[in-house]
Motif scaffolding. Structure first.
Motif, PDB file in Angstrom:
ATOM      1  N   ALA A 196     -12.151 -25.722  84.641  1.00  0.00           N
ATOM      2  CA  ALA A 196     -11.473 -25.906  83.355  1.00  0.00           C
ATOM      3  C   ALA A 196     -12.316 -26.763  82.415  1.00  0.00           C
ATOM      4  O   ALA A 196     -12.435 -26.477  81.212  1.00  0.00           O
ATOM      5  CB  ALA A 196     -10.103 -26.546  83.571  1.00  0.00           C
ATOM      6  N   LEU A 197     -12.918 -27.820  82.957  1.00  0.00           N
ATOM      7  CA  LEU A 197     -13.784 -28.672  82.136  1.00  0.00           C
ATOM      8  C   LEU A 197     -15.021 -27.914  81.665  1.00  0.00           C
ATOM      9  O   LEU A 197     -15.544 -28.190  80.578  1.00  0.00           O
ATOM     10  CB  LEU A 197     -14.200 -29.906  82.935  1.00  0.00           C
ATOM     11  CG  LEU A 197     -13.101 -30.939  83.203  1.00  0.00           C
ATOM     12  CD1 LEU A 197     -13.639 -32.053  84.086  1.00  0.00           C
ATOM     13  CD2 LEU A 197     -12.568 -31.507  81.901  1.00  0.00           C
ATOM     14  N   THR A 198     -15.492 -26.975  82.469  1.00  0.00           N
ATOM     15  CA  THR A 198     -16.639 -26.169  82.045  1.00  0.00           C
ATOM     16  C   THR A 198     -16.306 -25.347  80.806  1.00  0.00           C
ATOM     17  O   THR A 198     -17.101 -25.255  79.861  1.00  0.00           O
ATOM     18  CB  THR A 198     -17.077 -25.236  83.191  1.00  0.00           C
ATOM     19  OG1 THR A 198     -17.408 -26.022  84.342  1.00  0.00           O
ATOM     20  CG2 THR A 198     -18.288 -24.414  82.773  1.00  0.00           C
ATOM     21  N   ILE A 199     -15.107 -24.761  80.801  1.00  0.00           N
ATOM     22  CA  ILE A 199     -14.685 -23.982  79.632  1.00  0.00           C
ATOM     23  C   ILE A 199     -14.531 -24.886  78.406  1.00  0.00           C
ATOM     24  O   ILE A 199     -14.966 -24.551  77.297  1.00  0.00           O
ATOM     25  CB  ILE A 199     -13.373 -23.243  79.939  1.00  0.00           C
ATOM     26  CG1 ILE A 199     -13.589 -22.243  81.078  1.00  0.00           C
ATOM     27  CG2 ILE A 199     -12.846 -22.530  78.703  1.00  0.00           C
ATOM     28  CD1 ILE A 199     -12.324 -21.549  81.533  1.00  0.00           C
ATOM     29  N   VAL A 200     -13.918 -26.046  78.607  1.00  0.00           N
ATOM     30  CA  VAL A 200     -13.763 -26.991  77.493  1.00  0.00           C
ATOM     31  C   VAL A 200     -15.118 -27.443  76.976  1.00  0.00           C
ATOM     32  O   VAL A 200     -15.339 -27.576  75.758  1.00  0.00           O
ATOM     33  CB  VAL A 200     -12.913 -28.197  77.945  1.00  0.00           C
ATOM     34  CG1 VAL A 200     -12.880 -29.269  76.865  1.00  0.00           C
ATOM     35  CG2 VAL A 200     -11.503 -27.758  78.293  1.00  0.00           C
ATOM     36  N   TRP A 201     -16.048 -27.647  77.901  1.00  0.00           N
ATOM     37  CA  TRP A 201     -17.369 -28.125  77.490  1.00  0.00           C
ATOM     38  C   TRP A 201     -18.137 -27.060  76.715  1.00  0.00           C
ATOM     39  O   TRP A 201     -18.950 -27.389  75.856  1.00  0.00           O
ATOM     40  CB  TRP A 201     -18.168 -28.571  78.708  1.00  0.00           C
ATOM     41  CG  TRP A 201     -19.231 -29.577  78.369  1.00  0.00           C
ATOM     42  CD1 TRP A 201     -20.575 -29.399  78.399  1.00  0.00           C
ATOM     43  CD2 TRP A 201     -19.013 -30.923  77.948  1.00  0.00           C
ATOM     44  NE1 TRP A 201     -21.222 -30.552  78.011  1.00  0.00           N
ATOM     45  CE2 TRP A 201     -20.286 -31.492  77.739  1.00  0.00           C
ATOM     46  CE3 TRP A 201     -17.875 -31.696  77.723  1.00  0.00           C
ATOM     47  CZ2 TRP A 201     -20.443 -32.808  77.305  1.00  0.00           C
ATOM     48  CZ3 TRP A 201     -18.033 -33.002  77.298  1.00  0.00           C
ATOM     49  CH2 TRP A 201     -19.298 -33.535  77.098  1.00  0.00           C
ATOM     50  N   LEU A 202     -17.869 -25.787  77.005  1.00  0.00           N
ATOM     51  CA  LEU A 202     -18.474 -24.721  76.204  1.00  0.00           C
ATOM     52  C   LEU A 202     -17.957 -24.760  74.764  1.00  0.00           C
ATOM     53  O   LEU A 202     -18.719 -24.523  73.810  1.00  0.00           O
ATOM     54  CB  LEU A 202     -18.176 -23.360  76.836  1.00  0.00           C
ATOM     55  CG  LEU A 202     -18.888 -23.068  78.156  1.00  0.00           C
ATOM     56  CD1 LEU A 202     -18.428 -21.726  78.716  1.00  0.00           C
ATOM     57  CD2 LEU A 202     -20.410 -23.068  77.973  1.00  0.00           C
ATOM     58  N   LEU A 203     -16.687 -25.080  74.597  1.00  0.00           N
ATOM     59  CA  LEU A 203     -16.138 -25.240  73.251  1.00  0.00           C
ATOM     60  C   LEU A 203     -16.759 -26.443  72.547  1.00  0.00           C
ATOM     61  O   LEU A 203     -17.044 -26.391  71.339  1.00  0.00           O
ATOM     62  CB  LEU A 203     -14.611 -25.396  73.318  1.00  0.00           C
ATOM     63  CG  LEU A 203     -13.829 -24.212  73.881  1.00  0.00           C
ATOM     64  CD1 LEU A 203     -12.345 -24.538  73.960  1.00  0.00           C
ATOM     65  CD2 LEU A 203     -14.054 -22.971  73.016  1.00  0.00           C
ATOM     66  N   VAL A 204     -16.975 -27.513  73.287  1.00  0.00           N
ATOM     67  CA  VAL A 204     -17.651 -28.686  72.707  1.00  0.00           C
ATOM     68  C   VAL A 204     -19.066 -28.331  72.285  1.00  0.00           C
ATOM     69  O   VAL A 204     -19.549 -28.761  71.229  1.00  0.00           O
ATOM     70  CB  VAL A 204     -17.663 -29.843  73.729  1.00  0.00           C
ATOM     71  CG1 VAL A 204     -18.497 -31.017  73.219  1.00  0.00           C
ATOM     72  CG2 VAL A 204     -16.240 -30.306  74.020  1.00  0.00           C
ATOM     73  N   PHE A 205     -19.727 -27.525  73.108  1.00  0.00           N
ATOM     74  CA  PHE A 205     -21.077 -27.074  72.772  1.00  0.00           C
ATOM     75  C   PHE A 205     -21.088 -26.289  71.460  1.00  0.00           C
ATOM     76  O   PHE A 205     -21.961 -26.483  70.601  1.00  0.00           O
ATOM     77  CB  PHE A 205     -21.621 -26.218  73.912  1.00  0.00           C
ATOM     78  CG  PHE A 205     -22.941 -25.564  73.614  1.00  0.00           C
ATOM     79  CD1 PHE A 205     -24.112 -26.296  73.650  1.00  0.00           C
ATOM     80  CD2 PHE A 205     -23.013 -24.219  73.303  1.00  0.00           C
ATOM     81  CE1 PHE A 205     -25.334 -25.707  73.377  1.00  0.00           C
ATOM     82  CE2 PHE A 205     -24.224 -23.611  73.031  1.00  0.00           C
ATOM     83  CZ  PHE A 205     -25.384 -24.359  73.060  1.00  0.00           C
ATOM     84  N   ALA A 206     -20.098 -25.407  71.291  1.00  0.00           N
ATOM     85  CA  ALA A 206     -20.025 -24.619  70.060  1.00  0.00           C
ATOM     86  C   ALA A 206     -19.715 -25.499  68.852  1.00  0.00           C
ATOM     87  O   ALA A 206     -20.326 -25.349  67.780  1.00  0.00           O
ATOM     88  CB  ALA A 206     -18.969 -23.530  70.210  1.00  0.00           C
ATOM     89  N   CYS A 207     -18.789 -26.436  69.015  1.00  0.00           N
ATOM     90  CA  CYS A 207     -18.440 -27.327  67.896  1.00  0.00           C
ATOM     91  C   CYS A 207     -19.581 -28.267  67.546  1.00  0.00           C
ATOM     92  O   CYS A 207     -19.752 -28.632  66.371  1.00  0.00           O
ATOM     93  CB  CYS A 207     -17.191 -28.129  68.246  1.00  0.00           C
ATOM     94  SG  CYS A 207     -15.696 -27.140  68.429  1.00  0.00           S
ATOM     95  N   SER A 208     -20.380 -28.650  68.530  1.00  0.00           N
ATOM     96  CA  SER A 208     -21.496 -29.564  68.259  1.00  0.00           C
ATOM     97  C   SER A 208     -22.590 -28.902  67.433  1.00  0.00           C
ATOM     98  O   SER A 208     -23.414 -29.597  66.824  1.00  0.00           O
ATOM     99  CB  SER A 208     -22.088 -30.070  69.575  1.00  0.00           C
ATOM    100  OG  SER A 208     -21.131 -30.773  70.325  1.00  0.00           O
ATOM    101  N   ALA A 209     -22.597 -27.586  67.414  1.00  0.00           N
ATOM    102  CA  ALA A 209     -23.617 -26.880  66.629  1.00  0.00           C
ATOM    103  C   ALA A 209     -23.322 -26.919  65.133  1.00  0.00           C
ATOM    104  O   ALA A 209     -24.231 -26.712  64.322  1.00  0.00           O
ATOM    105  CB  ALA A 209     -23.730 -25.430  67.100  1.00  0.00           C
ATOM    106  N   VAL A 210     -22.055 -27.177  64.745  1.00  0.00           N
ATOM    107  CA  VAL A 210     -21.687 -27.167  63.322  1.00  0.00           C
ATOM    108  C   VAL A 210     -22.400 -28.268  62.535  1.00  0.00           C
ATOM    109  O   VAL A 210     -23.031 -27.983  61.508  1.00  0.00           O
ATOM    110  CB  VAL A 210     -20.156 -27.256  63.168  1.00  0.00           C
ATOM    111  CG1 VAL A 210     -19.784 -27.366  61.689  1.00  0.00           C
ATOM    112  CG2 VAL A 210     -19.493 -26.047  63.805  1.00  0.00           C
ATOM    113  N   PRO A 211     -22.322 -29.543  62.947  1.00  0.00           N
ATOM    114  CA  PRO A 211     -23.061 -30.567  62.184  1.00  0.00           C
ATOM    115  C   PRO A 211     -24.568 -30.368  62.213  1.00  0.00           C
ATOM    116  O   PRO A 211     -25.262 -30.720  61.245  1.00  0.00           O
ATOM    117  CB  PRO A 211     -22.649 -31.881  62.853  1.00  0.00           C
ATOM    118  CG  PRO A 211     -22.168 -31.505  64.200  1.00  0.00           C
ATOM    119  CD  PRO A 211     -21.553 -30.156  64.047  1.00  0.00           C
TER     120      PRO A 211
END
Length: 285
Positions: A196-211
């Motif tokens: 579950a944390l792996t899936i959440v971390w993929l979302l964090v990875f995508a959001c970190s690309a915005v800035p």
């Protein structure tokens, strides 16, 4: 020195006592060598102490009696090596990498958000009402970073503890068919949480690309201003508009910086530092 020690224990009674002690240590070491199961962590200290005592006693016997006990040095090495058999080295390396990555991610994210806050309130808006919501969001993300660091350090420690008790070498002591339902359920729970944390971390990875995308566009615009020959547009029309990314509302003033003013901003530590921190944060995810 050998002669002095030999003189202090010259009687046959002393020699017999030390030979008996050496024989007992030899038996303990031989039992340690013959055992096929690994050692539990709470027994490591006791067995390692026996190994050290055996080595020291062998040395003393050499000095006192002048003879070598029939204690194999390879057996001693094997006994001491078994003290580390139960250590899950893969889990130790994974935990170290996890701690390093989380520390780098949280540290870079915190510094990048701090630089972004200073950059917005200094150059892009003079009215606090325009970026009040953004400041609240930045502070909320900083608190999330604190919580993320604490959670992952605790979770990494729990996984490391589980690794000590579920490694194959330790499980041989009890046998594969003597595990409890509670133990199996706990391991399955950790596996599920990790996925579950792996899936959440993929979302964090995508959001970190915005800035990173926003700062990269700003940096590219600054490079175009610094080298006018590479673009056909006028320098005054090259701008960085924070409103178009949703960072500021459309009624924010000025909301954007153009031309030479933008070039001077790009030379500040806030822009270069934030771009670097956000990039590192995105890469370590």
């Amino acid at each position: 020195m050998t002669k002095g020690l030999a003189g202090s224990f010259s009687t046959s009674k002393d020699v017999t006592v030390y030979l008996k002690v050496g024989a007992q240590l030899l038996v303990l070491t031989e039992r340690c060598r013959q055992r096929r199961e690994a050692l539990m962590p709470y027994r490591l200290k006791e067995i390692c102490t026996v190994c050290v005592r055996a080595i020291l006693t062998t040395t003393i016997q050499k000095l006192i009696v002048g003879t070598t006990l029939q204690l194999s040095f390879l057996s001693l090495l094997e006994c001491c090596a078994r003290c580390l058999v139960g250590a899950p080295f893969a889990s130790l390396v994974a935990t170290g990498l996890c701690f390093f990555g989380v520390a780098l991610f949280c540290g870079c994210g915190h510094e990048a958000l701090t630089g972004t806050e200073k950059l917005i309130e200094t150059y892009f808006s003079k009215n606090y009402q325009d970026y009040e919501y953004l400041i609240n969001v930045i502070h909320a993300f900083q608190y999330v970073i604190y919580g993320t660091a604490s959670f992952f350090f605790l979770y990494g420690a729990l996984l490391l503890a589980e690794g000590f008790y579920t490694t194959g070498a330790v499980r041989q002591i009890f046998g594969d068919y003597k595990t409890t339902i509670c133990g199996k359920g706990l391991s399955a729970t950790f596996v599920g949480i990790t996925y579950a944390l792996t899936i959440v971390w993929l979302l964090v990875f995508a959001c970190s690309a915005v800035p990173v995308y926003i700062y990269f566009n700003t940096w590219t615009t600054c490079q175009s201003i610094a080298t006018p020959s590479k673009t056909s547009a006028s320098i005054g029309s090259l701008c960085a508009d924070a409103r178009m990314y949703g960072v500021l509302p459309w009624n924010a003033f000025p909301g954007k910086v153009c031309g030479s003013n933008l070039l001077s901003i790009c030379k500040t530590a806030e822009v270069s530092g934030a771009l670097g921190y956000f990039t590192v944060e995105w890469l370590v995810t």
